[in-house]
Design a protein around this motif. Sequence first.
Motif, PDB file in Angstrom:
ATOM      1  N   VAL A 223      27.740  40.865  27.274  1.00 39.90           N
ATOM      2  CA  VAL A 223      28.170  41.847  26.277  1.00 39.90           C
ATOM      3  C   VAL A 223      27.291  43.084  26.375  1.00 39.90           C
ATOM      4  O   VAL A 223      26.094  43.031  26.107  1.00 39.90           O
TER       5      VAL A 223
ATOM      6  N   MET B 168      37.303  36.958  27.894  1.00 45.42           N
ATOM      7  CA  MET B 168      36.146  36.081  27.679  1.00 45.42           C
ATOM      8  C   MET B 168      36.549  34.862  26.848  1.00 45.42           C
ATOM      9  O   MET B 168      35.801  33.890  26.774  1.00 45.42           O
TER      10      MET B 168
ATOM     11  N   LEU C 185      27.538  35.103  27.306  1.00 48.06           N
ATOM     12  CA  LEU C 185      28.532  36.140  27.566  1.00 48.06           C
ATOM     13  C   LEU C 185      27.846  37.428  28.003  1.00 48.06           C
ATOM     14  O   LEU C 185      26.733  37.711  27.575  1.00 48.06           O
TER      15      LEU C 185
ATOM     16  N   LYS D 245      36.987  29.441  14.029  1.00 45.89           N
ATOM     17  CA  LYS D 245      35.531  29.577  13.954  1.00 45.89           C
ATOM     18  C   LYS D 245      35.130  30.899  13.301  1.00 45.89           C
ATOM     19  O   LYS D 245      34.219  30.936  12.472  1.00 45.89           O
TER      20      LYS D 245
ATOM     21  N   SER E 235      30.994  45.926  23.303  1.00 46.00           N
ATOM     22  CA  SER E 235      30.711  46.158  21.892  1.00 46.00           C
ATOM     23  C   SER E 235      31.695  47.183  21.311  1.00 46.00           C
ATOM     24  O   SER E 235      32.252  46.980  20.220  1.00 46.00           O
TER      25      SER E 235
ATOM     26  N   TYR F 159      31.964  27.090   8.249  1.00 47.98           N
ATOM     27  CA  TYR F 159      31.496  26.923   9.632  1.00 47.98           C
ATOM     28  C   TYR F 159      30.436  25.825   9.683  1.00 47.98           C
ATOM     29  O   TYR F 159      30.513  24.914  10.512  1.00 47.98           O
TER      30      TYR F 159
ATOM     31  N   TRP G 206      35.072  45.644  20.873  1.00 50.30           N
ATOM     32  CA  TRP G 206      35.081  44.732  19.722  1.00 50.30           C
ATOM     33  C   TRP G 206      35.319  45.506  18.424  1.00 50.30           C
ATOM     34  O   TRP G 206      36.029  45.064  17.536  1.00 50.30           O
TER      35      TRP G 206
ATOM     36  N   HIS H 199      26.322  33.851  21.658  1.00 53.03           N
ATOM     37  CA  HIS H 199      26.932  34.788  22.601  1.00 53.03           C
ATOM     38  C   HIS H 199      26.103  34.986  23.867  1.00 53.03           C
ATOM     39  O   HIS H 199      26.445  35.814  24.706  1.00 53.03           O
TER      40      HIS H 199
ATOM     41  N   SER I  22      39.036  29.796  18.346  1.00 53.00           N
ATOM     42  CA  SER I  22      38.238  31.016  18.148  1.00 53.00           C
ATOM     43  C   SER I  22      38.534  31.623  16.782  1.00 53.00           C
ATOM     44  O   SER I  22      37.619  32.058  16.070  1.00 53.00           O
TER      45      SER I  22
HETATM   46  C1  HEM Z   1      30.589  42.690  21.308  1.00 51.47           C
HETATM   47  C2  HEM Z   1      30.951  41.877  20.335  1.00 51.47           C
HETATM   48  C3  HEM Z   1      31.425  40.450  20.522  1.00 51.47           C
HETATM   49  C4  HEM Z   1      32.013  39.843  21.580  1.00 51.47           C
HETATM   50  C5  HEM Z   1      32.386  40.446  22.919  1.00 51.47           C
HETATM   51  C6  HEM Z   1      32.234  38.444  21.204  1.00 51.47           C
HETATM   52  C7  HEM Z   1      32.827  37.480  21.981  1.00 51.47           C
HETATM   53  C8  HEM Z   1      32.923  36.147  21.676  1.00 51.47           C
HETATM   54  C9  HEM Z   1      33.493  35.122  22.528  1.00 51.47           C
HETATM   55  C10 HEM Z   1      34.105  35.367  23.903  1.00 51.47           C
HETATM   56  C11 HEM Z   1      33.369  33.928  21.896  1.00 51.47           C
HETATM   57  C12 HEM Z   1      33.820  32.571  22.387  1.00 51.47           C
HETATM   58  C13 HEM Z   1      35.173  32.302  21.772  1.00 51.47           C
HETATM   59  C14 HEM Z   1      35.717  30.960  22.150  1.00 51.47           C
HETATM   60  O1  HEM Z   1      35.014  29.956  21.974  1.00 51.47           O
HETATM   61  O2  HEM Z   1      36.891  30.922  22.580  1.00 51.47           O
HETATM   62  C15 HEM Z   1      32.725  34.201  20.613  1.00 51.47           C
HETATM   63  C16 HEM Z   1      32.418  33.251  19.666  1.00 51.47           C
HETATM   64  C17 HEM Z   1      32.069  33.537  18.370  1.00 51.47           C
HETATM   65  N1  HEM Z   1      31.813  34.770  17.843  1.00 51.47           N
HETATM   66 FE1  HEM Z   1      31.767  36.482  18.889  1.00 51.47          FE
HETATM   67  N2  HEM Z   1      31.776  38.245  19.933  1.00 51.47           N
HETATM   68  C18 HEM Z   1      31.282  39.449  19.464  1.00 51.47           C
HETATM   69  C19 HEM Z   1      30.775  39.706  18.205  1.00 51.47           C
HETATM   70  C20 HEM Z   1      30.797  38.828  17.150  1.00 51.47           C
HETATM   71  C21 HEM Z   1      30.444  39.151  15.777  1.00 51.47           C
HETATM   72  C22 HEM Z   1      30.035  40.533  15.292  1.00 51.47           C
HETATM   73  C23 HEM Z   1      30.590  38.001  15.062  1.00 51.47           C
HETATM   74  C24 HEM Z   1      30.361  37.757  13.602  1.00 51.47           C
HETATM   75  C25 HEM Z   1      30.797  38.586  12.692  1.00 51.47           C
HETATM   76  C26 HEM Z   1      31.017  36.954  15.975  1.00 51.47           C
HETATM   77  C27 HEM Z   1      31.252  35.647  15.621  1.00 51.47           C
HETATM   78  C28 HEM Z   1      31.543  34.639  16.501  1.00 51.47           C
HETATM   79  C29 HEM Z   1      31.597  33.222  16.154  1.00 51.47           C
HETATM   80  C30 HEM Z   1      31.371  32.632  14.762  1.00 51.47           C
HETATM   81  C31 HEM Z   1      31.934  32.531  17.318  1.00 51.47           C
HETATM   82  C32 HEM Z   1      32.097  31.022  17.475  1.00 51.47           C
HETATM   83  C33 HEM Z   1      30.811  30.469  18.110  1.00 51.47           C
HETATM   84  C34 HEM Z   1      30.920  29.004  18.454  1.00 51.47           C
HETATM   85  O3  HEM Z   1      31.000  28.196  17.524  1.00 51.47           O
HETATM   86  O4  HEM Z   1      30.937  28.671  19.621  1.00 51.47           O
HETATM   87  N3  HEM Z   1      31.131  37.497  17.227  1.00 51.47           N
HETATM   88  N4  HEM Z   1      32.476  35.550  20.526  1.00 51.47           N
END
Ligand code: HEM
Length: 98
Positions: free
Chosen positions: A86, A42, A84, A53, A91, A68, A94, A81, A50
């Motif tokens: 998910v 993803m 996506l 961020k 989960s 951020y 992750w 998200h 990533s």
């Molecule tokens: C099932 C759980 C999760 C999945 C599958 C997931 C997946 C992703 C993916 C694919 C991206 C895009 C990355 C990119 O731009 O290359 C993303 C962005 C991000 N995720 Fe998650 N994530 C999950 C949970 C979390 C959790 C628990 C947090 C916080 C603790 C988090 C924080 C972030 C942040 C801060 C971004 C950047 C968003 C942006 O500025 O576009 N994620 N995530």
Amino acid sequence: MEYGVGDNSYTMAGKLAGISKLVDDFYINMDNFPEAKKVRSMHSSDLFESKKKLAYFLSGWLGGPKLYAEHYGSINIPAAHQHLSVGVEESNAWLLYP
Ligand code: HEM
């Protein structure tokens, strides 16, 4: 030292250096765990942005500098998200820790 008070959690995590190490290790695991293949796919192949961020987000979340917000503006984690797919499998991947 009590967690959750001021920037205690941020300090105990090793500040930005400690958080960045955690995030690096997290993505190394994602690269290596077969169960995390889908979640890894993803993301773009280059994880630089990533990682940055996530580390910047965690800095503010742990009570440290709100990096951020300073660099990218406000964030709503569920909304970020929404594009996506998910489910339980993603989960679990992750959260997977051997
Ligand atoms: C099932 C759980 C999760 C999945 C599958 C997931 C997946 C992703 C993916 C694919 C991206 C895009 C990355 C990119 O731009 O290359 C993303 C962005 C991000 N995720 Fe998650 N994530 C999950 C949970 C979390 C959790 C628990 C947090 C916080 C603790 C988090 C924080 C972030 C942040 C801060 C971004 C950047 C968003 C942006 O500025 O576009 N994620 N995530």
